[in-house]
Write an enzyme that holds these catalytic residues in place. Structure first.
Site, short mmCIF file in Angstrom:
data_model
loop_
_atom_site.label_atom_id
_atom_site.label_comp_id
_atom_site.label_asym_id
_atom_site.label_seq_id
_atom_site.Cartn_x
_atom_site.Cartn_y
_atom_site.Cartn_z
N THR A 165 63.57 2.16 -44.88
CA THR A 165 64.94 2.27 -45.39
C THR A 165 65.79 2.74 -44.21
O THR A 165 65.65 3.87 -43.74
CB THR A 165 65.04 3.28 -46.54
N LYS A 222 69.51 -2.07 -50.85
CA LYS A 222 68.79 -0.80 -51.05
C LYS A 222 69.79 0.36 -51.21
O LYS A 222 69.58 1.29 -51.97
CB LYS A 222 67.85 -0.55 -49.86
N LYS A 270 68.54 11.38 -46.41
CA LYS A 270 68.61 10.41 -45.30
C LYS A 270 69.24 9.11 -45.82
O LYS A 270 70.15 8.56 -45.20
CB LYS A 270 67.19 10.16 -44.76
N1 LIG Z 1 57.91 7.57 -50.15
C1 LIG Z 1 58.64 6.85 -50.98
O1 LIG Z 1 58.57 7.01 -52.21
C2 LIG Z 1 59.55 5.76 -50.45
C3 LIG Z 1 60.10 4.84 -51.36
C4 LIG Z 1 60.93 3.82 -50.88
C5 LIG Z 1 61.22 3.77 -49.52
N2 LIG Z 1 60.68 4.70 -48.66
C6 LIG Z 1 61.04 4.58 -47.23
O2 LIG Z 1 59.92 4.10 -46.52
C7 LIG Z 1 59.91 4.68 -45.21
C8 LIG Z 1 58.58 5.39 -44.99
O3 LIG Z 1 58.41 6.38 -45.99
P1 LIG Z 1 57.03 7.16 -46.19
O4 LIG Z 1 57.17 7.91 -47.47
O5 LIG Z 1 55.88 6.24 -45.98
O6 LIG Z 1 57.13 8.19 -44.96
P2 LIG Z 1 55.98 9.02 -44.24
O7 LIG Z 1 54.80 9.23 -45.14
O8 LIG Z 1 56.64 10.21 -43.64
O9 LIG Z 1 55.50 8.03 -43.08
C9 LIG Z 1 56.32 7.70 -41.99
C10 LIG Z 1 55.52 6.82 -41.04
O10 LIG Z 1 56.34 6.48 -39.94
C11 LIG Z 1 55.70 6.89 -38.73
N3 LIG Z 1 56.73 7.27 -37.76
C12 LIG Z 1 57.79 8.08 -37.97
N4 LIG Z 1 58.52 8.20 -36.85
C13 LIG Z 1 57.92 7.44 -35.92
C14 LIG Z 1 58.20 7.14 -34.57
N5 LIG Z 1 59.28 7.65 -33.95
N6 LIG Z 1 57.35 6.32 -33.90
C15 LIG Z 1 56.26 5.81 -34.52
N7 LIG Z 1 55.95 6.05 -35.80
C16 LIG Z 1 56.76 6.85 -36.49
C17 LIG Z 1 54.81 8.04 -39.14
O11 LIG Z 1 53.78 8.24 -38.17
P3 LIG Z 1 52.91 9.62 -38.17
O12 LIG Z 1 51.79 9.38 -39.14
O13 LIG Z 1 52.45 9.75 -36.78
O14 LIG Z 1 53.83 10.73 -38.59
C18 LIG Z 1 54.28 7.51 -40.47
O15 LIG Z 1 53.29 6.54 -40.28
C19 LIG Z 1 61.13 5.59 -45.12
O16 LIG Z 1 62.19 4.90 -44.52
C20 LIG Z 1 61.41 5.90 -46.58
O17 LIG Z 1 62.79 6.22 -46.80
C21 LIG Z 1 59.86 5.68 -49.09
#
Ligand SMILES: NC(=O)c1ccc[n+]([C@@H]2O[C@H](COP(=O)([O-])OP(=O)(O)OC[C@H]3O[C@@H](n4cnc5c(N)ncnc54)[C@H](OP(=O)(O)O)[C@@H]3O)[C@@H](O)[C@H]2O)c1
Length: 289
Positions: free
Chosen positions: A98, A173, A241
């Site tokens: 997102t 979104k 965010k």
């Molecule tokens: N969780 C939800 O319910 C949900 C629903 C819809 C949309 N989203 C969106 O989906 C996205 C991911 O969400 P998530 O819940 O999966 O987040 P998350 O569990 O915090 O995972 C984030 C991922 O991105 C990686 N990452 C972050 N910064 C990075 C960088 N600078 N370089 C390389 N890798 C990086 C992290 O690596 P590390 O493992 O090394 O930290 C991890 O693999 C976000 O944009 C969020 O808004 C989430």
């Protein structure tokens, strides 16, 4: 079977990449900043783990990403050892992060300069949707690239739509998050009022959820809200965010979003209560403090 890479194995990416391997039957290479997670994924699903996004993207037909925000996305694409260093001409980059519509347009142009395609493809459906492979995917980009990517994306999705040119997926979104913000506040106020009125909340929701007030949030969140449980779900930090992206876009396009702006401030108060990682339904905790 396609050659696929997946960058970012977080709460969402880990199971999504798993569905591409198991349900889609694709040849999947993964990259994660914290390498141990990529190794764990490869051991669990039998794919390959790469050390950098550039290494993961090399020779692939499709490269997926699901990282945190705009800067994280730039880092895994146009940054040092980023995927765009090696992405093949004709390959399709599908971004499930997102992020802003602006970064989507920027990366669409950068991919185009390499002869590759970029589709912004944020998702809705949360952790459960990712784990069960039933996400809704809102895409922006060229129709030809979308038509090729859609059957691959369907490994983790129930609904995949092309909303318009680059950035249109992210704009859709934003609408999704605008609709959720006000709705969750309304639900929190309803439950708060019901408790003050001395009514049985379960009984109230059982009846009104079948009428015009019913919603996904009501069905899926009323029990935990009533019990004051928020240690799960879609984190308040992530929602802030997203709302930051929404409000910046509204300043550009002139849309009036008074309720969304107010709810964003309410979420700031939830953060101050220690709820940064709480589910977005924790707006009720703020009313009950
Ligand atoms: N969780 C939800 O319910 C949900 C629903 C819809 C949309 N989203 C969106 O989906 C996205 C991911 O969400 P998530 O819940 O999966 O987040 P998350 O569990 O915090 O995972 C984030 C991922 O991105 C990686 N990452 C972050 N910064 C990075 C960088 N600078 N370089 C390389 N890798 C990086 C992290 O690596 P590390 O493992 O090394 O930290 C991890 O693999 C976000 O944009 C969020 O808004 C989430």
């Amino acid at each position: 079977m396609a050659k696929v890479a997946f960058l970012g194995l977080g709460v969402m990416g880990y199971p999504m990449a798993g569905h591409l391997k198991v349900r889609g039957g694709h040849d999947v290479t993964v990259y994660n900043r914290t390498a141990a997670k990529a190794e764990r994924w490869a051991a669990e699903f039998g794919g390959r783990a790469a050390a950098t996004p550039a290494e993961a993207a090399k020779g692939q037909e499709f490269v997926f990403a699901c990282v945190g925000n705009d800067d994280d996305l730039r880092s895994v694409t146009v940054g040092t050892d980023g995927a765009f260093e090696t992405i093949a001409s004709g390959a399709i980059f599908i971004d499930n992060t997102t992020a802003s519509a602006e970064v989507a347009r920027e990366l669409y142009a950068a991919a185009g300069a390499k002869g590759a395609h970029f589709i912004d493809a944020p998702v809705s459906g949360g952790q459960a949707g990712a784990e069960n492979g039933v996400l809704t995917v809102m895409c922006g980009g060229d129709a030809e690239a979308f038509d090729k990517a859609k059957p691959v994306i369907e490994a983790y999705a129930r609904m995949v739509g092309l909303m318009g040119p680059a950035g249109a997926g992210q704009l859709t979104k934003m609408i999704n998050q605008i609709c959720i913000a006000g709705l969750v506040q309304g639900l929190a106020e309803g439950i708060h009022f019901g408790k003050k009125a001395g009514l049985d909340i379960e009984n109230v929701i059982d009846v009104i959820s079948k009428g015009a007030a019913g919603s996904w949030q009501m069905e899926n969140r009323h029990k935990t809200m009533n019990a004051g449980k928020y240690d799960f779900g879609f984190a308040v930090d992530w929602m802030r965010k997203d709302l930051d992206i929404v409000l910046a876009e509204a300043r550009r396009n002139g849309a009036k979003l008074p309720v969304t702006a107010l709810v964003d401030q309410f979420y700031a108060e939830v953060q101050a209560l220690g709820g940064s990682r709480w589910d977005t339904s924790s707006l009720l905790a703020r009313l009950e403090k």
